[in-house]
Scaffold this motif. Structure first.
Motif, PDB file in Angstrom:
ATOM      1  N   GLU A   1       0.825  -1.213   0.000  1.00 57.54           N
ATOM      2  CA  GLU A   1       0.000   0.000   0.000  1.00 57.54           C
ATOM      3  C   GLU A   1       0.858   1.261   0.000  1.00 57.54           C
TER       4      GLU A   1
ATOM      5  N   ARG B   1       1.084   4.467  -2.844  1.00 55.38           N
ATOM      6  CA  ARG B   1       1.041   5.909  -2.553  1.00 55.38           C
ATOM      7  C   ARG B   1       2.313   6.608  -3.044  1.00 55.38           C
ATOM      8  N   ARG B   2       3.466   5.972  -2.857  1.00 56.67           N
ATOM      9  CA  ARG B   2       4.716   6.575  -3.292  1.00 56.67           C
ATOM     10  C   ARG B   2       4.757   6.707  -4.805  1.00 56.67           C
TER      11      ARG B   2
ATOM     12  N   ALA C   1      -2.325  12.479  -4.562  1.00 57.38           N
ATOM     13  CA  ALA C   1      -2.534  11.695  -3.350  1.00 57.38           C
ATOM     14  C   ALA C   1      -3.809  10.898  -3.518  1.00 57.38           C
TER      15      ALA C   1
ATOM     16  N   VAL D   1      -6.546   2.596  -0.171  1.00 60.19           N
ATOM     17  CA  VAL D   1      -5.975   1.719  -1.190  1.00 60.19           C
ATOM     18  C   VAL D   1      -6.522   0.319  -0.966  1.00 60.19           C
TER      19      VAL D   1
END
Length: 303
Positions: free
Chosen positions: A212, A216-217, A226, A230
């Protein structure tokens, strides 16, 4: 990371000496079970997958060969079972003259549904791993096979060397459409690989990172957005990004429904929101988890 590349769909040919490739509706519940029964001896009727470099060999009609079709002294490597039937790989030094043709995993996966594409991917992964992991990285001794495992051990320093997987994430990001219209899906185009393809944000997982967190990264790095929650979608072994790659798919909603993607032009050439009822034609192939994610969004993501 480049999302799965395009390849044409095709008909489903039969397996040599076995029932035809099953359609999705009548696929066997047993399927492919990976294994490494090193003590077993191949039978003439077992399935065989010759591998040369990044190519796999199938018979003249696109079928899998049998053990009897190869020399008796072939160095067989166990892959597991397909519907209870043992399957073996064998590495050959070059694309030898065998009845049939050599083909890429992409070509085979475009024709063969699961579990045959997964089986072929494992053949490539196991054979490549064995070729590239012959020596101990600590003391330089030649590694020995661990019976019953896809692993090797150093007889000198006892270093244990299993075949490791490289995990990658893909994410289908959606947001509400304007004026109550259908939701929108974020698709991107890469500067390398299949540059004409509209794909998903994707990337490899870093050491010490959850799946997860990797999502995001990668979303932040690639498109400057953003995301909210997730959600795991599914996974697929993948043989196009190197041996032992496991694709993990996720869905997410944009944290700010008004935010627009920003790309740096180095890895991504373009990123754009598409309404789910107006997706482009240039999408990943039907056999990829990338396409499964896109199709799931298109069929279930309307408001």
């Amino acid at each position: 990371m480049t999302d799965p590349a395009a390849a044409p769909d095709a008909t489903h040919p039969p397996v040599s000496g076995a029932p035809p490739f099953p359609r999705a509706a009548d696929a066997s519940p047993t399927g492919f079970l990976p294994g490494a029964a090193a003590a077993a001896t191949p039978d003439a009727g077992d399935l065989a997958l010759p591998v040369a470099g990044w190519k796999l060999h199938t018979g003249p009609d696109g079928t899998f060969l049998r053990v009897a079709d190869l020399p008796a002294d072939s160095p067989w490597v166990p892959l597991g079972t397909l519907d209870g039937r043992p399957v073996w790989a064998v590495e050959v030094p070059a694309e030898e003259s065998l009845p049939g043709r050599w083909r890429s995993w992409r070509s085979l996966a475009a024709e063969a549904p699961e579990p045959y594409a997964t089986l072929a991917g494992r053949a490539l992964a196991v054979v490549t791993w064995r070729r590239t992991h012959r020596w101990c990285g600590a003391c330089r001794e030649e590694l020995a096979d661990v019976p019953g495992e896809t692993a090797r051990r150093c007889p000198g320093c006892e270093l244990y060397v299993p075949m490791r997987l490289s995990a990658a994430v893909l994410v289908a990001i959606t947001r509400p459409g304007p004026s109550g219209g259908p939701d929108e899906l974020l698709l991107v185009r890469h500067t390398y690989g299949p540059t004409g393809l509209w794909a998903l944000v994707a990337g490899f997982v870093e050491a010490g990172e959850t799946l997860e967190a990797a999502v995001r990264r990668e979303v932040g790095e690639e498109v400057g957005l953003a995301v909210g929650q997730v959600t795991y979608f599914g996974s697929q072994p993948w043989a196009m990004s190197g041996p032992g790659t496991l694709l993990t798919g996720f869905t997410a909603r944009a944290a700010d429904p008004l935010a627009e993607p920003v790309v740096d032009g180095k890895e991504l050439a373009e990123a754009r929101w598409f309404p789910l009822d107006g997706l482009p034609a240039e999408l990943p192939p039907a056999y990829s988890i990338s396409r499964w994610l896109i199709d799931a969004a298109a069929t279930g993501g309307r408001r």
